[in-house]
Design an enzyme around this catalytic site. Sequence first.
Site, PDB file in Angstrom:
ATOM      1  CG  ASP A  41       0.943   8.262   2.424  1.00 56.59           C
ATOM      2  OD1 ASP A  41       0.303   8.640   3.421  1.00 56.59           O
ATOM      3  OD2 ASP A  41       0.447   8.140   1.300  1.00 56.59           O
ATOM      4  CE  LYS A  68      -0.062   2.469  -7.075  1.00 59.82           C
ATOM      5  NZ  LYS A  68       0.146   3.099  -5.756  1.00 59.82           N
TER       6      LYS A  68
END
Length: 838
Positions: free
Chosen positions: A95, A2
């Site tokens: 999240d 990422k």
Amino acid sequence: IKVLPDDVADDSERLARFEREAHVLASLNHPHIASIHGLEESGGAPCLVLELVEGQTLAERLEAGSLPVDEAIDVSRQIAAALEAAHEKGIIHRDLKPANVKITPEGTVKVLDFGLAKAFAGDAGESAADASLSPTLTLSATRAGVILGTAAYMSPEQARGKRINKRTDIWAFGCVLYELLSGRSAFDGETASDIIVRILEHEPDWQELPAGTPVKIRELLQRCLRRDQRDRLHDIADARIEIDEVLAEPSVPSTQGMAPRPRRHLVLPWTLVVVLAVLLGLRILQKPVSQDSPEWFAIVPPNSTSGTSLEPAVSPDGGTVVFRAQNDAGITRLWVRSLGSASSRELPGTENGYHPFWSPDGRSIGFFSFETGKLKRVDLADGRVEVLADALGPRGGAWGADGRILFAPTPLGGLYEVPAAGGRAIRVTRTESIGKSQAWPYFLPDGKRFLFLGGEDHAGSLLFLGSLDTPEVKPVGDIRSRAEYVDGYLVFGDGDTVLAQRFDVDSAELLGAPVRVANGVGIRLGSSMSYSFSASRNILVSADDSAYGETQLVSLDRRGRRFGTDLVFGQIHGFALSPDATTLAFERRDPTTNTTNVWTADVATGVPLRFTSDDDTGCPVWSPDGSRILTTNWTDSYSIKGVVDGKIEELACGKSCDGWPIDWSSDGKYLVINRADDPVTGEDLWILPLTGEGQGAPLLQSQYNEVRAHVSRDGQWIAYDSDESGRFEVYVQAFPDLGRRVRVSVAGGTQPLWHEDGRELYYVREDGAFMVARAAPGASGMTISSPQMLFQAPKHILLESRRQYAVLDDGERFIFNEIISEQPPRSIAIVKNWQALT
């Protein structure tokens, strides 16, 4: 991989905070959390290196509709375990949603992007208005925003931008579980604003939950989704415990043959529901339930997540169960629980007790001590504990009506009897017609005849009937597990089940066909099975002890600080380091087959490679030149085999090989072997010459147990454990011609290892302290300095013959086999009126 946004990369302060947080997240080593391997830079752009997880996300899985109830509950249990591990380290996900959870092809749940929201945000929680707590984080007025928590899964406090804590994850967990069961979001709407309004003002539609949802799961959902944090479930561990209790109950519906429920499903007209309910009620009224019908329920022992095998045994009157469990201090003892009580009672003096069995009057319990290698009894009235006999590596005991105890003191040593008041143990069975292994005795009502498992190896193979009055034995049918006799029935294991079959106690003949009375209690050990069950007239108890905890090999410096990457992960029972310190050989268990094999891994990369294909091999020992590995086959009479390039050759060492290798002298002349086949001397150290025609012979053999030996690199000294003092301590003697013995440890010690130059000796103390003592060999013997603590060793498994650490880099670096997840929670399944099933 990422790549971080430019907004983060351009902010040096935020990037530094991100790097610190990423290191914290990298410490989350858990089987249900996708790992962060590091923060790297490529082409000037910072990026995260993350674990690659195969499979579907829950969001993708839910496209086909809701999950079957028991699958949804199992998935939620794994998610809860991941949250629990993170919360224990002070890390909040922030999240959690179906898109951040994956299910691998093997069915393992992996939670993704753990804590990355906070990592992007930097230090959070500083004020109620901190942007990192709100639905959208704005790095600055001109920078791109990062969503922290998708709207449908936000807690009320998160949606309002208030201070959050771990109960925000509990809210999101409730939202995910609701969606898994119902196939729809707990809070939905056309826009994010509509969703937030529903979160702040409305309850989920509880009617959407499927009819088969257990009551406990419905109640858990309601506690997770309470808008006021003070009324919400406070700890995700409590959710995991409640889910475990539900999974232990037989009432959770099966998924077999069930199609997923659509995300929008039809509802039966109310009139039809009422008619069906009335008809069902009339049918129930026409068929009253018998008071003798079988009933199923479960009890969860204290600290059932500790990984301790429960080994439940029910009292002769069926009113009380004894089992193993840990207390709050982490000490394993025996506990008793009346089936009419909601609490359990700990039995002091039974530390590390196992294989418990009841006296015929139910007033005492016999058991074996792992630490001392003794057979003991505890009186339930006054708590008095007495030592009855030596028993190292025992395999079961039985208490006869005339006050005699029959027990198997060693894996390969036959059955012995001893008075219940203590005394000299006398051998009862021989090996000529039975095989070397006799185990798991059980008395018939006459107190003379007994059942036992016998065979050629320690796993056993066939049920026999013996007697204290005669050496004659005979097989009982074709039963290949231990068995108990209760009121005209033999209760025994077969496959993954417990069966009951009529048994004429006078003729010792089986009658009729067997009937299944319990499921899910068999543990596969190579080609055989092991069973944990116990029966009385009305009660049958069982426990599934097939699951094991996960471990990993970690690198520590001389101050106990971690460095580098963790090497290998799995159910590792022990390991050995090659002489050149480049390669690890380790024994790893396959949870799908319950078998072990030897694997190797490069110390630099940690990449594992399977080394043996002969199931149930373990205890690897390297040859001095590193070209060969010796292993033990647990199901083949402890045979010792050499492995070169994956090819197995058995050592021609006869009876000397009835043990397992523990060390190989650096000159290549001698192999040191642990043996545990003598009920008088217990566990001993043998020496096997590998040159000439020499045969193995005892090296250290006494009435005490001598174990875990290591020969110094110069081949002149041997360090080992002995329990002569009443607990294991470390000793040193000359090798191979033994001289004056020197005691090294002063407060308990085990697993000694020499430094390469022989100037330091390491060991682990009883309390887990990792110790070092300076060694000075001389003409008059060995001089040992007062041991000093280096650091607190990582929590590691305690298996008597496997090494759990290694020494590298001139004593400046160590590798430990660290426990990173305990065995799954245990529960005791109980079948009341089990005979109604036959």
